[in-house]
Design a protein around this motif. Structure first.
Motif, PDB file in Angstrom:
ATOM      1  N   THR A   1      31.519  43.069  43.214  1.00 33.28           N
ATOM      2  CA  THR A   1      32.867  43.632  43.182  1.00 33.28           C
ATOM      3  C   THR A   1      32.955  45.118  43.521  1.00 33.28           C
ATOM      4  O   THR A   1      34.056  45.641  43.688  1.00 33.28           O
ATOM      5  N   ALA A   2      31.826  45.819  43.620  1.00 31.68           N
ATOM      6  CA  ALA A   2      31.864  47.275  43.769  1.00 31.68           C
ATOM      7  C   ALA A   2      32.643  47.712  45.006  1.00 31.68           C
ATOM      8  O   ALA A   2      33.485  48.616  44.942  1.00 31.68           O
ATOM      9  N   ALA A   3      32.381  47.085  46.149  1.00 31.53           N
ATOM     10  CA  ALA A   3      33.056  47.491  47.382  1.00 31.53           C
ATOM     11  C   ALA A   3      34.545  47.170  47.329  1.00 31.53           C
ATOM     12  O   ALA A   3      35.379  47.980  47.744  1.00 31.53           O
ATOM     13  N   ALA A   4      34.896  46.003  46.823  1.00 30.86           N
ATOM     14  CA  ALA A   4      36.310  45.625  46.724  1.00 30.86           C
ATOM     15  C   ALA A   4      37.051  46.560  45.771  1.00 30.86           C
ATOM     16  O   ALA A   4      38.180  46.979  46.049  1.00 30.86           O
ATOM     17  N   ASN A   5      36.417  46.884  44.657  1.00 26.14           N
ATOM     18  CA  ASN A   5      37.043  47.824  43.721  1.00 26.14           C
ATOM     19  C   ASN A   5      37.288  49.176  44.388  1.00 26.14           C
ATOM     20  O   ASN A   5      38.340  49.791  44.216  1.00 26.14           O
ATOM     21  N   ALA A   6      36.289  49.660  45.139  1.00 23.51           N
ATOM     22  CA  ALA A   6      36.416  50.953  45.803  1.00 23.51           C
ATOM     23  C   ALA A   6      37.483  50.932  46.890  1.00 23.51           C
ATOM     24  O   ALA A   6      38.157  51.942  47.137  1.00 23.51           O
ATOM     25  N   LEU A   7      37.639  49.797  47.535  1.00 21.35           N
ATOM     26  CA  LEU A   7      38.638  49.677  48.604  1.00 21.35           C
ATOM     27  C   LEU A   7      40.054  49.610  48.048  1.00 21.35           C
ATOM     28  O   LEU A   7      41.010  50.074  48.685  1.00 21.35           O
ATOM     29  N   LEU A   8      40.204  49.049  46.883  1.00 20.23           N
ATOM     30  CA  LEU A   8      41.522  48.750  46.334  1.00 20.23           C
ATOM     31  C   LEU A   8      42.463  49.953  46.285  1.00 20.23           C
ATOM     32  O   LEU A   8      43.588  49.874  46.807  1.00 20.23           O
ATOM     33  N   PRO A   9      42.092  51.100  45.675  1.00 18.77           N
ATOM     34  CA  PRO A   9      43.058  52.208  45.637  1.00 18.77           C
ATOM     35  C   PRO A   9      43.397  52.770  47.006  1.00 18.77           C
ATOM     36  O   PRO A   9      44.495  53.302  47.203  1.00 18.77           O
ATOM     37  N   ARG A  10      42.493  52.631  47.963  1.00 18.98           N
ATOM     38  CA  ARG A  10      42.785  53.089  49.322  1.00 18.98           C
ATOM     39  C   ARG A  10      43.896  52.252  49.943  1.00 18.98           C
ATOM     40  O   ARG A  10      44.790  52.783  50.615  1.00 18.98           O
TER      41      ARG A  10
ATOM     42  N   SER B   1      41.011  38.096  49.713  1.00 14.95           N
ATOM     43  CA  SER B   1      40.039  38.317  48.631  1.00 14.95           C
ATOM     44  C   SER B   1      40.353  39.603  47.880  1.00 14.95           C
ATOM     45  O   SER B   1      40.151  39.683  46.648  1.00 14.95           O
ATOM     46  N   LEU B   2      40.872  40.619  48.577  1.00 16.14           N
ATOM     47  CA  LEU B   2      41.224  41.868  47.914  1.00 16.14           C
ATOM     48  C   LEU B   2      42.431  41.660  46.992  1.00 16.14           C
ATOM     49  O   LEU B   2      42.494  42.235  45.900  1.00 16.14           O
ATOM     50  N   THR B   3      43.366  40.834  47.417  1.00 13.13           N
ATOM     51  CA  THR B   3      44.518  40.525  46.566  1.00 13.13           C
ATOM     52  C   THR B   3      44.072  39.829  45.289  1.00 13.13           C
ATOM     53  O   THR B   3      44.547  40.149  44.190  1.00 13.13           O
ATOM     54  N   ALA B   4      43.141  38.899  45.410  1.00  7.03           N
ATOM     55  CA  ALA B   4      42.632  38.204  44.230  1.00  7.03           C
ATOM     56  C   ALA B   4      41.939  39.178  43.290  1.00  7.03           C
ATOM     57  O   ALA B   4      42.094  39.099  42.052  1.00  7.03           O
ATOM     58  N   ARG B   5      41.187  40.112  43.851  1.00  5.04           N
ATOM     59  CA  ARG B   5      40.506  41.105  43.024  1.00  5.04           C
ATOM     60  C   ARG B   5      41.522  42.015  42.339  1.00  5.04           C
ATOM     61  O   ARG B   5      41.371  42.358  41.158  1.00  5.04           O
ATOM     62  N   TYR B   6      42.551  42.405  43.052  1.00  2.30           N
ATOM     63  CA  TYR B   6      43.613  43.238  42.473  1.00  2.30           C
ATOM     64  C   TYR B   6      44.257  42.544  41.274  1.00  2.30           C
ATOM     65  O   TYR B   6      44.432  43.147  40.202  1.00  2.30           O
ATOM     66  N   ASN B   7      44.615  41.283  41.445  1.00  2.00           N
ATOM     67  CA  ASN B   7      45.255  40.538  40.353  1.00  2.00           C
ATOM     68  C   ASN B   7      44.346  40.457  39.131  1.00  2.00           C
ATOM     69  O   ASN B   7      44.811  40.549  37.992  1.00  2.00           O
ATOM     70  N   GLU B   8      43.051  40.297  39.357  1.00  3.97           N
ATOM     71  CA  GLU B   8      42.093  40.231  38.257  1.00  3.97           C
ATOM     72  C   GLU B   8      42.021  41.567  37.515  1.00  3.97           C
ATOM     73  O   GLU B   8      42.025  41.608  36.274  1.00  3.97           O
ATOM     74  N   ILE B   9      41.981  42.664  38.264  1.00  5.60           N
ATOM     75  CA  ILE B   9      41.822  43.980  37.640  1.00  5.60           C
ATOM     76  C   ILE B   9      43.055  44.376  36.842  1.00  5.60           C
ATOM     77  O   ILE B   9      42.955  44.841  35.701  1.00  5.60           O
ATOM     78  N   VAL B  10      44.259  44.234  37.427  1.00  2.00           N
ATOM     79  CA  VAL B  10      45.448  44.701  36.721  1.00  2.00           C
ATOM     80  C   VAL B  10      45.738  43.866  35.481  1.00  2.00           C
ATOM     81  O   VAL B  10      46.381  44.338  34.537  1.00  2.00           O
ATOM     82  N   ARG B  11      45.234  42.648  35.438  1.00  5.32           N
ATOM     83  CA  ARG B  11      45.461  41.797  34.266  1.00  5.32           C
ATOM     84  C   ARG B  11      44.405  42.004  33.177  1.00  5.32           C
ATOM     85  O   ARG B  11      44.714  41.944  31.987  1.00  5.32           O
ATOM     86  N   ASN B  12      43.165  42.242  33.587  1.00  4.78           N
ATOM     87  CA  ASN B  12      42.069  42.137  32.625  1.00  4.78           C
ATOM     88  C   ASN B  12      41.245  43.397  32.403  1.00  4.78           C
ATOM     89  O   ASN B  12      40.452  43.445  31.455  1.00  4.78           O
ATOM     90  N   SER B  13      41.357  44.407  33.253  1.00  4.63           N
ATOM     91  CA  SER B  13      40.513  45.590  33.077  1.00  4.63           C
ATOM     92  C   SER B  13      41.077  46.504  31.992  1.00  4.63           C
ATOM     93  O   SER B  13      42.268  46.488  31.683  1.00  4.63           O
ATOM     94  N   ARG B  14      40.194  47.298  31.425  1.00  7.71           N
ATOM     95  CA  ARG B  14      40.609  48.380  30.533  1.00  7.71           C
ATOM     96  C   ARG B  14      41.285  49.449  31.398  1.00  7.71           C
ATOM     97  O   ARG B  14      40.736  49.873  32.432  1.00  7.71           O
TER      98      ARG B  14
END
Length: 441
Positions: free
Chosen positions: A48-57, A196-209
């Motif tokens: 997930t590291a690359a997808a996480n880094a790409l997300l705010p961009r 895949s980035l959209t799926a990662r976004y949905n996971e982070i905004v719902r479940n991350s601290r």
């Protein structure tokens, strides 16, 4: 004894706004601008590291209400040049991604106009109402920012000093999340799609601290109200704990590991990795900061004055300690032929500290340098935010301003105790293409 502490000019209020969403409000009227950051905390992983880094961009490229860079820029310009940027940070084995926004303090806006609520509203819009034609991130935005991310990953090799540090961590911490770059790697980035980035976004905004920080003159209740309005679109949440950093107390091998890499370089890069040891079971962060300052963290340190200046073995030599992970690095630039001599002297200076060879001058200079660096951070909104962000990630209870008094209380015995637990783990040497085995590690 010279007392080097300083007076706090701010107050702090903390609150849990929503399940797993925490807010730290740092009130101060010493700045002409304020800042707010929204940080989504994830455990570092190759997947997930690359997808996480790409997300705010990609988020920064557009929202439903501001669907492109032009409309975002126009909205920010209307607010007297508000700045909004993506941020990616690595703290121990935690990857933090999100948005940084700074803006003029309302006290300095003509006519008493309010900027805070509108700036926070834009942050919320960018974060929680992304531009998603067809239900996924815009493919053009995703591909464009993915290309930029890959360029940044590739560009790391251009800074040979930083590259050598990254490569040491990659080798030394292979199998540990700490060895992963905050940007991920090129192959992971290349596989990302808008879907895949959209799926990662949905996971982070719902479940991350989520940790939010504000630094400025607005009072807590006002900022909290602005945030609650901006966070209204946030999907259903549950409690979210901090990701955990796995601290390795001792070297993973009975003998130090050595790594060598050849590139077209004219100057060798010698990077040495240590485990800080059992002290990380009950960390004494002020003593660790003092130890690092005395060893190699300042221009009055043993590495700088002895390895670089007195013996001229290195073009530069400095140390850095990660208090979140319990790893210390020494970074140096050396002539290829000086590799062994420089490495020996780097280790000798560590032994000198373990043996109590610390002069009063070295101790006082280190104390002055550490406290000055903290004071420097407190003198700008972003630096103040960074200090409080660090305390949250490290799960410590003290206020960053308290560190000055804690530094005052550190004794030479405390520094020796830290040094005594430090153990050599790995050595990495970046050398030239013509470097021969006769001079190798």
């Amino acid at each position: 004894m010279i007392k080097l502490s300083f007076i706090s000019l701010h107050s702090v209020h903390k609150s849990e706004l929503l399940p797993g969403v925490f807010f730290t409000c740092i009130n101060t009227d010493k700045f002409k601008s304020g800042c707010i950051t929204v940080n989504m905390l994830c455990g570092l992983s190759h997947e997930t590291a690359a997808a996480n880094a790409l997300l705010p961009r990609v988020l920064r490229r557009g929202s439903k209400n501001l669907p492109d860079m032009e409309s975002i820029s126009a909205a920010l310009d209307e607010l007297y040049g508000v700045r909004l940027e993506p941020i990616v940070r690595k703290k121990g084995e935690i990857q933090s991604v999100g948005l940084y926004c700074d803006f003029p303090d309302d006290r300095y806006i003509p006519g008493g106009e309010s900027v805070l609520e509108r700036a926070v509203g834009i942050v919320g819009d960018i974060l929680l109402n992304p531009y998603m034609p067809g239900g996924n991130f815009c493919s053009d935005y995703t591909e464009s920012e993915k290309s930029n991310l890959i360029d940044d990953i590739r560009a790391a090799i251009n800074d040979k000093r930083g590259y050598a540090v990254d490569r040491l961590l990659e080798e030394m911490c292979a199998g540990e999340a700490y060895g992963i770059s905050k940007l991920g790697n090129e192959s992971e980035a290349a596989e990302i799609t808008a879907e895949s980035l959209t799926a990662r976004y949905n996971e982070i905004v719902r479940n991350s601290r989520i940790e939010i920080f504000y630094c400025g003159s607005a009072d807590f209740e006002r900022v909290k109200a602005a945030l609650m309005s901006a966070l209204a679109p946030l999907p259903g949440r549950k409690e979210a704990g901090l990701p955990v950093t796995n601290i390795i107390y001792s070297p993973v091998s009975d003998t130090p590991r050595h790594f060598k890499e050849k590139l077209d370089v004219s100057q060798g890069k010698l990077t040495v990795g240590f485990r800080i040891g059992d002290t990380m079971k009950n960390p004494n962060y002020p003593a660790l900061m003092m130890f690092n300052a005395i060893y190699g963290g300042t221009i009055s340190s043993k590495l700088f004055l002895n390895v670089r200046e007195r013996l001229s073995l290195c073009y530069y030599a400095s140390s850095m300690a990660d208090k979140h992970k319990g790893v210390m690095l020494v970074s140096s630039g050396v002539e290829f032929a000086n590799f062994n001599t420089a490495l020996d002297e780097i280790l000798i200076q560590l032994e000198n500290i373990k043996n109590g060879d610390i002069s009063d001058w070295e101790y006082t200079a280190a104390k002055r340098s550490v406290i000055t660096s903290i004071k420097s951070a407190l003198d700008r909104p972003g630096g103040l935010e960074e200090l409080y962000f660090d305390t949250v990630v490290a799960s410590v209870s003290y206020d960053p301003v308290d560190i000055s008094d804690m530094i005052e209380a550190v004794t030479i015995r405390d520094v020796i105790d830290i040094a005594s637990g430090v153990k050599l783990d790995s050595v990495y040497f970046l050398c030239g293409l013509d470097f021969t085995e006769d001079n190798s590690i």
